[in-house]
Write a protein that holds these residues in place. Structure first.
Motif, PDB file in Angstrom:
ATOM      1  N   LYS A   1       0.831  -1.209   0.000  1.00  0.00           N
ATOM      2  CA  LYS A   1       0.000   0.000   0.000  1.00  0.00           C
ATOM      3  C   LYS A   1       0.864   1.257   0.000  1.00  0.00           C
ATOM      4  CE  LYS A   1      -4.030  -1.980   2.353  1.00  0.00           C
ATOM      5  NZ  LYS A   1      -4.821  -1.989   3.602  1.00  0.00           N
ATOM      6  N   LYS A   2       1.937   1.229   0.792  1.00  0.00           N
ATOM      7  CA  LYS A   2       2.828   2.385   0.879  1.00  0.00           C
ATOM      8  C   LYS A   2       3.530   2.641  -0.461  1.00  0.00           C
ATOM      9  CE  LYS A   2       6.863   4.110   3.385  1.00  0.00           C
ATOM     10  NZ  LYS A   2       7.938   3.770   4.347  1.00  0.00           N
ATOM     11  N   THR A   3       3.993   1.543  -1.090  1.00  0.00           N
ATOM     12  CA  THR A   3       4.697   1.669  -2.384  1.00  0.00           C
ATOM     13  C   THR A   3       3.755   2.205  -3.454  1.00  0.00           C
ATOM     14  OG1 THR A   3       6.144  -0.175  -1.783  1.00  0.00           O
ATOM     15  CG2 THR A   3       6.069   0.443  -4.103  1.00  0.00           C
ATOM     16  N   ASP A   4       2.530   1.645  -3.489  1.00  0.00           N
ATOM     17  CA  ASP A   4       1.530   2.138  -4.459  1.00  0.00           C
ATOM     18  C   ASP A   4       1.273   3.628  -4.274  1.00  0.00           C
ATOM     19  OD1 ASP A   4       1.227  -0.311  -5.626  1.00  0.00           O
ATOM     20  OD2 ASP A   4      -0.545  -0.887  -4.464  1.00  0.00           O
ATOM     21  N   MET A   5       1.161   4.023  -3.015  1.00  0.00           N
ATOM     22  CA  MET A   5       0.897   5.435  -2.716  1.00  0.00           C
ATOM     23  C   MET A   5       2.082   6.307  -3.135  1.00  0.00           C
ATOM     24  SD  MET A   5      -1.394   7.457  -1.603  1.00  0.00           S
ATOM     25  CE  MET A   5      -2.518   6.325  -0.760  1.00  0.00           C
ATOM     26  N   GLU A   6       3.298   5.811  -2.891  1.00  0.00           N
ATOM     27  CA  GLU A   6       4.494   6.576  -3.268  1.00  0.00           C
ATOM     28  C   GLU A   6       4.599   6.728  -4.787  1.00  0.00           C
ATOM     29  OE1 GLU A   6       7.630   4.409  -1.396  1.00  0.00           O
ATOM     30  OE2 GLU A   6       7.467   5.508   0.507  1.00  0.00           O
ATOM     31  N   ILE A   7       4.246   5.636  -5.503  1.00  0.00           N
ATOM     32  CA  ILE A   7       4.290   5.679  -6.983  1.00  0.00           C
ATOM     33  C   ILE A   7       3.291   6.722  -7.497  1.00  0.00           C
ATOM     34  CG2 ILE A   7       3.723   4.386  -9.083  1.00  0.00           C
ATOM     35  CD1 ILE A   7       4.860   1.897  -7.634  1.00  0.00           C
ATOM     36  N   LYS A   8       2.081   6.674  -6.946  1.00  0.00           N
ATOM     37  CA  LYS A   8       1.045   7.624  -7.373  1.00  0.00           C
ATOM     38  C   LYS A   8       1.462   9.060  -7.061  1.00  0.00           C
ATOM     39  CE  LYS A   8      -2.834   4.423  -6.909  1.00  0.00           C
ATOM     40  NZ  LYS A   8      -4.035   4.048  -6.113  1.00  0.00           N
ATOM     41  N   ASN A   9       2.006   9.260  -5.880  1.00  0.00           N
ATOM     42  CA  ASN A   9       2.447  10.605  -5.491  1.00  0.00           C
ATOM     43  C   ASN A   9       3.590  11.087  -6.378  1.00  0.00           C
ATOM     44  OD1 ASN A   9       0.569  10.785  -3.451  1.00  0.00           O
ATOM     45  ND2 ASN A   9       1.964  10.059  -1.860  1.00  0.00           N
ATOM     46  N   SER A  10       4.501  10.147  -6.709  1.00  0.00           N
ATOM     47  CA  SER A  10       5.640  10.496  -7.577  1.00  0.00           C
ATOM     48  C   SER A  10       5.163  10.886  -8.972  1.00  0.00           C
ATOM     49  CB  SER A  10       6.611   9.319  -7.670  1.00  0.00           C
ATOM     50  OG  SER A  10       7.173   9.041  -6.403  1.00  0.00           O
ATOM     51  N   GLU A  11       4.202  10.116  -9.485  1.00  0.00           N
ATOM     52  CA  GLU A  11       3.670  10.421 -10.818  1.00  0.00           C
ATOM     53  C   GLU A  11       2.999  11.798 -10.833  1.00  0.00           C
ATOM     54  OE1 GLU A  11       1.126   7.099 -11.494  1.00  0.00           O
ATOM     55  OE2 GLU A  11       2.737   5.822 -12.311  1.00  0.00           O
ATOM     56  N   LYS A  12       2.239  12.087  -9.788  1.00  0.00           N
ATOM     57  CA  LYS A  12       1.597  13.406  -9.680  1.00  0.00           C
ATOM     58  C   LYS A  12       2.633  14.508  -9.611  1.00  0.00           C
ATOM     59  CE  LYS A  12      -2.605  11.841  -7.309  1.00  0.00           C
ATOM     60  NZ  LYS A  12      -3.353  11.878  -6.030  1.00  0.00           N
ATOM     61  N   LEU A  13       3.704  14.246  -8.811  1.00  0.00           N
ATOM     62  CA  LEU A  13       4.751  15.245  -8.640  1.00  0.00           C
ATOM     63  C   LEU A  13       5.498  15.498  -9.941  1.00  0.00           C
ATOM     64  CD1 LEU A  13       6.191  17.074  -6.629  1.00  0.00           C
ATOM     65  CD2 LEU A  13       7.733  15.179  -6.091  1.00  0.00           C
ATOM     66  N   ILE A  14       5.765  14.429 -10.694  1.00  0.00           N
ATOM     67  CA  ILE A  14       6.465  14.573 -11.988  1.00  0.00           C
ATOM     68  C   ILE A  14       5.642  15.423 -12.956  1.00  0.00           C
ATOM     69  CG2 ILE A  14       7.189  13.300 -14.062  1.00  0.00           C
ATOM     70  CD1 ILE A  14       8.002  10.997 -12.097  1.00  0.00           C
ATOM     71  N   LYS A  15       4.350  15.104 -13.009  1.00  0.00           N
ATOM     72  CA  LYS A  15       3.464  15.885 -13.894  1.00  0.00           C
ATOM     73  C   LYS A  15       3.442  17.351 -13.489  1.00  0.00           C
ATOM     74  CE  LYS A  15       0.339  12.084 -15.096  1.00  0.00           C
ATOM     75  NZ  LYS A  15      -1.036  11.534 -14.914  1.00  0.00           N
ATOM     76  N   LYS A  16       3.392  17.577 -12.195  1.00  0.00           N
ATOM     77  CA  LYS A  16       3.346  18.950 -11.688  1.00  0.00           C
ATOM     78  C   LYS A  16       4.636  19.695 -12.020  1.00  0.00           C
ATOM     79  CE  LYS A  16       2.340  21.529  -7.471  1.00  0.00           C
ATOM     80  NZ  LYS A  16       2.032  21.425  -6.024  1.00  0.00           N
ATOM     81  N   ILE A  17       5.768  18.986 -11.863  1.00  0.00           N
ATOM     82  CA  ILE A  17       7.072  19.607 -12.142  1.00  0.00           C
ATOM     83  C   ILE A  17       7.198  19.968 -13.623  1.00  0.00           C
ATOM     84  CG2 ILE A  17       9.560  19.146 -12.250  1.00  0.00           C
ATOM     85  CD1 ILE A  17       9.195  17.505  -9.642  1.00  0.00           C
ATOM     86  N   LYS A  18       6.781  19.030 -14.486  1.00  0.00           N
ATOM     87  CA  LYS A  18       6.922  19.262 -15.922  1.00  0.00           C
ATOM     88  C   LYS A  18       6.045  20.417 -16.425  1.00  0.00           C
ATOM     89  CE  LYS A  18       8.565  14.738 -17.383  1.00  0.00           C
ATOM     90  NZ  LYS A  18       8.309  13.528 -18.202  1.00  0.00           N
ATOM     91  N   LYS A  19       4.971  20.659 -15.701  1.00  0.00           N
ATOM     92  CA  LYS A  19       4.091  21.768 -16.069  1.00  0.00           C
ATOM     93  C   LYS A  19       4.557  23.103 -15.490  1.00  0.00           C
ATOM     94  CE  LYS A  19      -0.150  19.050 -16.565  1.00  0.00           C
ATOM     95  NZ  LYS A  19      -1.498  18.778 -15.998  1.00  0.00           N
TER      96      LYS A  19
END
Length: 464
Positions: free
Chosen positions: A32-50
């Protein structure tokens, strides 16, 4: 033997099941923690690229290595991040340990520290600080344990059972929250054994004694009352004098035992083989004459070992007359018609202890483990006799003490509150606690059903 083997097998299987459940809980949490970290990382990457910063950094990113050099660069960054995370975790663990004062200190070291503070007139102020800190720490621990229990309230039953049992083992009886008790009373089959405590039950029983002024078992704490009660039940008692004596009036006889009217633990007890052969039971030493005996009796009073200058004289019970062996003690821990433990004591020439279950197994209880030996035990008839006597007393617990003579047991005394009953280890405390609670329930049901306790009532009426 087969039953013991089955218990051992079941215990091993339970340990394996607990280990598996522990691992499953841990792995599912990690997923559960890893899934949450992956989702948070993906959101963060998208936010950074924008972000405008990322767009403005195009020229700078051209200087960042590519290909193998880039992978090496990323790998180095990952190592640094991992090291930083590990350092942060270690620091947080240290902070938590300091915050909750989670350290074990040797008792003797603490005792010396307390003595130094007392000698410097600082102990009372220190106690105020320690008590405040302990209450705060207990509150922190309890909040953490109760919060953890809440988090598993709606988890899978196997996980919930495992975690609840673990949390219950860390809570005092009075700190167990209602929602965990409710789970134990439902169909979820969560054991409330951790709510049992012999120490707590006996503490509350003594508080009852304070509030009410007396309890049924306390009447039998008086030796003469106890002997009178045993006479009614046709249980053998030692022959004894009809009067009590002051120290200077004790008759100089052979083959007697001198005991204080109010005493326990062998304090103030002397075995008189002859006028020149007297044994001080508490200190396990021989006195050569009556003059030394009287001086020793005086010391017992002045030191506070014996509270009053009142003594009685009774028959000297021998386990082996030919070898002049003093009778050993047998103390039956009785819970209204049931015996749980038996303590066998040899007092002379060396003080030794042996604990027995009613099935004839020697056990360690955390009490007197430093001076244990292999005794000779008791018979089934002796256990049944002690159980039957306790069933005649309207109290959930009483210890019944006997002496082993050449031709059977001789009653010694009743003990409503055994000394240092808080010395039992946690496992024994919970076990005896179950006996206490169950005995209390059976006693209440018998009283509701009209059990009369005839012998006890006669004794009480005659004492008024």
């Amino acid at each position: 033997m087969e039953e013991s083997s089955d218990k051992g097998t079941l215990q091993v299987e339970q340990q394996e099941a607990d280990k598996l459940i522990r691992e499953l809980i841990k792995k599912e949490a990690e997923i559960k923690k890893t899934d949450m970290e992956i989702k948070n990382s993906e959101k963060l990457i998208k936010k950074i690229k924008k972000s405008k910063t990322w767009q403005r950094s195009n020229s700078v990113r051209k200087w960042i290595p590519s290909g193998k050099a880039q992978k090496k660069y990323i790998s180095q960054l990952e190592k640094e991040i991992t090291n930083t995370k590990n350092e942060l975790v270690a620091a947080q663990e240290m902070i938590n340990e300091l915050r909750l004062e989670n350290s074990t200190i040797d008792y003797n070291s603490v005792w010396r520290m307390a003595k130094e503070q007392k000698d410097e007139s600082k102990l009372v102020d220190l106690l105020d600080k320690i008590i405040q800190k302990k209450k705060r720490n207990d509150e922190n621990y309890n909040h953490l344990l109760k919060s953890s229990a809440r988090l598993f309230e709606k988890e899978k039953l196997e996980y919930k059972q495992y975690v609840y049992l673990k949390i219950l083992s860390g809570l005092k009886v009075e700190d167990i929250p209602e929602f965990m008790i409710r789970s134990g009373l439902s169909e979820e089959n969560i054991s409330l054994k951790q709510a049992s405590s012999y120490r707590a039950s006996l503490n509350m029983r003594m508080r009852q004694n304070q509030l009410l002024g007396t309890l049924p078992e306390m009447l039998l704490d008086d030796k003469k009352m106890a002997y009178s009660f045993m006479n009614k039940l046709n249980i053998r008692i030692p022959r004894l004098s009809d009067q009590t004596y002051r120290l200077q009036d004790i008759p100089e006889k052979e083959g007697i035992v001198i005991k204080p009217v109010d005493g326990a633990g062998g304090r103030g007890v002397y075995l008189v083989y002859s006028n020149r052969d007297i044994i001080d039971i508490k200190n396990a030493k021989t006195l050569a004459n009556w003059q030394l005996l009287r001086k020793s009796l005086e010391r017992d009073i002045t030191s506070g070992q014996v509270s009053t200058n009142e003594w009685f004289v009774e028959e000297f019970i021998l386990e082996n007359k030919q070898e002049r062996t003093p009778a050993r003690d047998l103390k039956f821990y009785c819970f209204y018609g049931k015996v749980s433990l038996i303590l066998e004591i040899v007092r002379y020439p060396e003080l030794k202890y042996c604990w027995w279950t009613t099935t004839g197994e020697r056990v360690a209880t955390g009490k007197y483990d430093y001076s244990s030996f292999k005794g000779i035990g008791v018979t089934r008839n002796e256990i049944e006799m002690a159980a039957a006597i306790s069933a005649e007393i309207p109290a959930p617990f009483i210890r019944i003490d006997f002496l082993r003579s050449e031709d059977g047991l001789v009653f010694g005394e009743f003990t409503p509150k055994p000394g240092n009953y808080d010395d039992f280890d946690d496992e024994t405390d919970k076990w005896l606690g179950d006996y206490f609670i169950e005995a209390q329930g059976r006693l209440e049901n018998d009283l509701i059903d009209g059990k009369r306790f005839t012998h006890y009532k006669e004794l009480k009426e005659n004492s008024n």
